[in-house]
Write an enzyme that holds these catalytic residues in place. Structure first.
Site, PDB file in Angstrom:
ATOM      1  N   LYS A   1     -37.294  58.719  21.654  1.00 52.64           N
ATOM      2  CA  LYS A   1     -36.748  60.053  22.325  1.00 52.64           C
ATOM      3  C   LYS A   1     -35.317  60.357  22.122  1.00 52.64           C
ATOM      4  O   LYS A   1     -34.704  59.686  22.611  1.00 52.64           O
ATOM      5  CB  LYS A   1     -37.367  60.005  23.747  1.00 52.64           C
ATOM      6  CG  LYS A   1     -37.346  61.196  24.540  1.00 52.64           C
ATOM      7  CD  LYS A   1     -36.765  61.322  25.606  1.00 52.64           C
ATOM      8  CE  LYS A   1     -35.481  61.319  26.162  1.00 52.64           C
ATOM      9  NZ  LYS A   1     -34.897  62.741  25.741  1.00 52.64           N
TER      10      LYS A   1
ATOM     11  N   GLY B   1     -38.185  65.858  24.218  1.00 48.64           N
ATOM     12  CA  GLY B   1     -38.457  66.454  25.543  1.00 48.64           C
ATOM     13  C   GLY B   1     -37.404  65.655  26.299  1.00 48.64           C
ATOM     14  O   GLY B   1     -36.185  65.136  25.853  1.00 48.64           O
TER      15      GLY B   1
ATOM     16  N   GLY C   1     -35.749  63.719  29.681  1.00 51.69           N
ATOM     17  CA  GLY C   1     -36.159  62.285  30.316  1.00 51.69           C
ATOM     18  C   GLY C   1     -36.935  62.257  31.519  1.00 51.69           C
ATOM     19  O   GLY C   1     -37.753  61.259  31.407  1.00 51.69           O
TER      20      GLY C   1
ATOM     21  N   VAL D   1     -40.471  62.717  28.983  1.00 51.40           N
ATOM     22  CA  VAL D   1     -40.928  61.959  28.074  1.00 51.40           C
ATOM     23  C   VAL D   1     -40.077  60.642  28.083  1.00 51.40           C
ATOM     24  O   VAL D   1     -40.836  59.489  27.705  1.00 51.40           O
ATOM     25  CB  VAL D   1     -40.452  62.584  26.509  1.00 51.40           C
ATOM     26  CG1 VAL D   1     -40.583  61.509  25.466  1.00 51.40           C
ATOM     27  CG2 VAL D   1     -41.307  63.954  26.538  1.00 51.40           C
ATOM     28  N   GLY D   2     -39.019  60.398  28.797  1.00 52.51           N
ATOM     29  CA  GLY D   2     -38.110  59.270  28.845  1.00 52.51           C
ATOM     30  C   GLY D   2     -39.142  58.425  29.799  1.00 52.51           C
ATOM     31  O   GLY D   2     -39.191  57.151  29.712  1.00 52.51           O
TER      32      GLY D   2
ATOM     33  N   GLU E   1     -27.305  49.725  26.785  1.00 51.42           N
ATOM     34  CA  GLU E   1     -25.871  50.246  26.440  1.00 51.42           C
ATOM     35  C   GLU E   1     -25.663  51.466  27.433  1.00 51.42           C
ATOM     36  O   GLU E   1     -25.884  52.487  27.168  1.00 51.42           O
ATOM     37  CB  GLU E   1     -25.609  50.594  25.013  1.00 51.42           C
ATOM     38  CG  GLU E   1     -24.257  50.403  24.549  1.00 51.42           C
ATOM     39  CD  GLU E   1     -23.726  51.969  24.635  1.00 51.42           C
ATOM     40  OE1 GLU E   1     -22.695  51.750  25.562  1.00 51.42           O
ATOM     41  OE2 GLU E   1     -23.773  52.485  23.902  1.00 51.42           O
TER      42      GLU E   1
ATOM     43  N   CYS F   1     -18.418  56.363  25.049  1.00 56.76           N
ATOM     44  CA  CYS F   1     -18.412  55.373  26.036  1.00 56.76           C
ATOM     45  C   CYS F   1     -17.512  54.468  25.980  1.00 56.76           C
ATOM     46  O   CYS F   1     -16.969  53.675  27.058  1.00 56.76           O
ATOM     47  CB  CYS F   1     -20.110  54.601  25.986  1.00 56.76           C
ATOM     48  SG  CYS F   1     -20.490  54.027  24.460  1.00 56.76           S
TER      49      CYS F   1
ATOM     50  N   GLU G   1     -16.449  56.894  35.061  1.00 61.65           N
ATOM     51  CA  GLU G   1     -16.384  57.596  33.807  1.00 61.65           C
ATOM     52  C   GLU G   1     -16.512  59.113  33.549  1.00 61.65           C
ATOM     53  O   GLU G   1     -17.453  59.628  34.034  1.00 61.65           O
ATOM     54  CB  GLU G   1     -17.802  56.844  32.985  1.00 61.65           C
ATOM     55  CG  GLU G   1     -17.846  57.349  31.695  1.00 61.65           C
ATOM     56  CD  GLU G   1     -19.160  56.545  30.738  1.00 61.65           C
ATOM     57  OE1 GLU G   1     -18.722  56.256  29.627  1.00 61.65           O
ATOM     58  OE2 GLU G   1     -20.102  56.658  31.426  1.00 61.65           O
TER      59      GLU G   1
END
Length: 469
Positions: free
Chosen positions: A172, A203, A205, A208-209, A247, A281, A377
């Site tokens: 995904k 899709g 999150g 689908v996630g 990650e 990141c 972040e």
């Protein structure tokens, strides 16, 4: 500019219609125009993809590793033939300047995939401990959920390793930058990858996630993205004791010691912080400078930032493209607006193009190490500069973070190496050491669990078995 309207998903070795007629529009963040759409996948699409991956697993995992390597070699060649299309597509759906898109967004994933093909083609080594033969086996069906900032590299880092290890995959990609993933599946189809080995469900999150993370037939979930989403995925997987590789975020420190090459350290440090418009990141977003060189470093950083041309990603003169979306732009602007530090470059009033989700390259000095600016972040072109008086203080500030992904140290070789060993992150570059796509990549603390890339990344998708004889 071109448009790309994809109507199908890739499941079981074929392009198939999705369960729903709903679509997700893809926007060009520079023109702010819709350039394509992809299916809004559903849990039913995930069920079909996981079933296809499960059916393919036994045959794929039983292949000798060298045969899987031959498949990856063909996939690499098919994907390499699309390098120009990859750079163009990422430039349009993410806004990465063309030079960076060619070198990083297209070049890096090809290097990584080539590395996994070579690892698989190499003779397998087995280890014995006493009367035990130690073997590594494929972990099973993998759910790979990837982010928008390096939309092909992050896919290949997972898919290449998983396939080399003998796993089958349901992928995904991010709904913000899904188009480049279709180029990978086009290449997989052309290369003749066996049906069900690699499946694509686009899709959100939430739909689908979440379905992938909670699916009972997914053995391992590999996710790259925000720490908050990583936490939610871990909770979903914990209910069935599924393995999770994460990650996540970073707030990396670039430590410039008193014996550093100041000009080079600042120039490279600013470039690292602003790479991909700061949407990286591993970005060194905290520049820590010995107080003896602090004022000079601030002036150098401000001057360097002012040289970053903002504009059209397809103009070769552009060094800083737009952020991926209006929401991301507004989020970054919020950090700048709330900052309680000395603005030395950029900011909210800097001139910008009339269209596009831009934030000016921004530098703050005299940043409090405990402030929001230094702790959260931001994921945009915002650099914080912080002074220190001793190596111990520099290490303390560098480690003063809930993250631990990357960082840099500049100074005399042995001096810098000694400080680098004390920084609690998964990677540290000493005096501008270049990124190694075959070294383990991952973080400490809330930057994640597990490692990607190279042999360590391959082993993340394997189980270890002891056979006594």
């Amino acid at each position: 500019m071109t448009s790309e309207f994809r109507e199908q998903l890739y499941i079981g070795g074929a392009w198939v219609p999705p369960d729903s007629s709903e679509r997700i529009e893809v926007e060009n963040p520079y023109t702010e125009q819709v350039i394509g759409h992809v299916p809004a996948g559903t849990p039913e699409d995930v069920n079909l993809a996981v079933s296809a991956a499960r059916q393919a697993f036994d045959g794929w995992s039983a292949l000798p590793m060298a045969e899987r390597g031959a498949h990856l070699d063909r996939l690499h060649r098919a994907l390499a033939a699309r390098a120009a299309d990859i750079a163009r597509t990422v430039g349009q759906e993410l806004g990465t300047p063309v030079k960076i898109a060619q070198a990083v967004q297209a070049g890096l994933p090809l290097t990584v995939l080539r590395g996994y093909a070579d690892l698989a083609l190499a003779p397998a080594e087995e280890r014995t401990i006493g009367n035990s033969l130690i073997v590594r086996e494929a972990a099973g069906v993998v759910g790979a959920i990837t982010p928008w900032n390096y939309p092909l590299h992050q896919v290949v880092a997972k898919v290449g390793a998983a396939l080399a290890a003998g796993c089958t995959v349901v992928l995904k990609p991010s709904e913000l930058t899904p188009l480049v993933a279709y180029l990978l599946l086009d290449a997989a189809d052309e290369a003749g990858l066996p049906p069900g080995v690699l499946n694509l469900v686009t899709g959100t999150g939430a739909a689908v996630g979440a379905a992938i993370a909670g699916h009972p037939d997914v053995d391992l979930i590999s996710f790259t993205g925000s720490t908050a989403t990583g936490r939610a995925i871990t909770h979903a997987a914990a209910d069935r004791i599924a393995k999770v590789s994460l990650e996540l975020g970073g707030k990396s420190a670039n430590v410039i010691l008193d014996d550093a090459d100041l000009v080079k350290a600042v120039k490279v440090g600013v470039g690292n912080a602003f790479l991909n418009s700061g949407q990286t990141c591993t970005a060194w977003t905290r520049m820590l400078v010995h107080r003896g060189h602090y004022d000079e470093a601030v002036a150098l950083a401000a001057k360097t930032a002012a040289g970053y041309t903002v504009g059209d990603p397809f103009d070769p003169a552009t060094r800083l493209g737009p952020l991926v979306s209006a929401a991301q732009r507004d989020r970054v602007r919020g950090f700048i607006e709330r900052a309680r530090a000395r603005l030395v470059a950029g900011g909210l009033d800097a001139p910008l193009p009339d269209t596009g989700h831009f934030v000016a390259p921004t530098v703050f000095a005299d940043v409090d190490p405990d402030s929001e600016l230094a702790q959260e972040e931001i994921f945009g072109p915002v650099l914080s500069i912080i002074p220190f008086d001793s190596d111990d203080e520099a290490v303390e500030i560098a480690n003063n973070s809930k993250y631990g992904l990357a960082g840099g140290v500049w100074g005399g070789d042995e001096h810098a190496l000694a400080v680098a060993r004390r920084i609690r992150t998964g990677a540290v570059d000493v005096n501008g050491g270049s990124f190694n796509p075959f070294a383990p990549f991952g973080g400490y603390k809330q930057s994640g669990v597990g490692r990607e890339l190279g042999q360590f990344g391959l082993e993340e998708f394997q189980q270890v078995k002891a056979i006594q004889r």
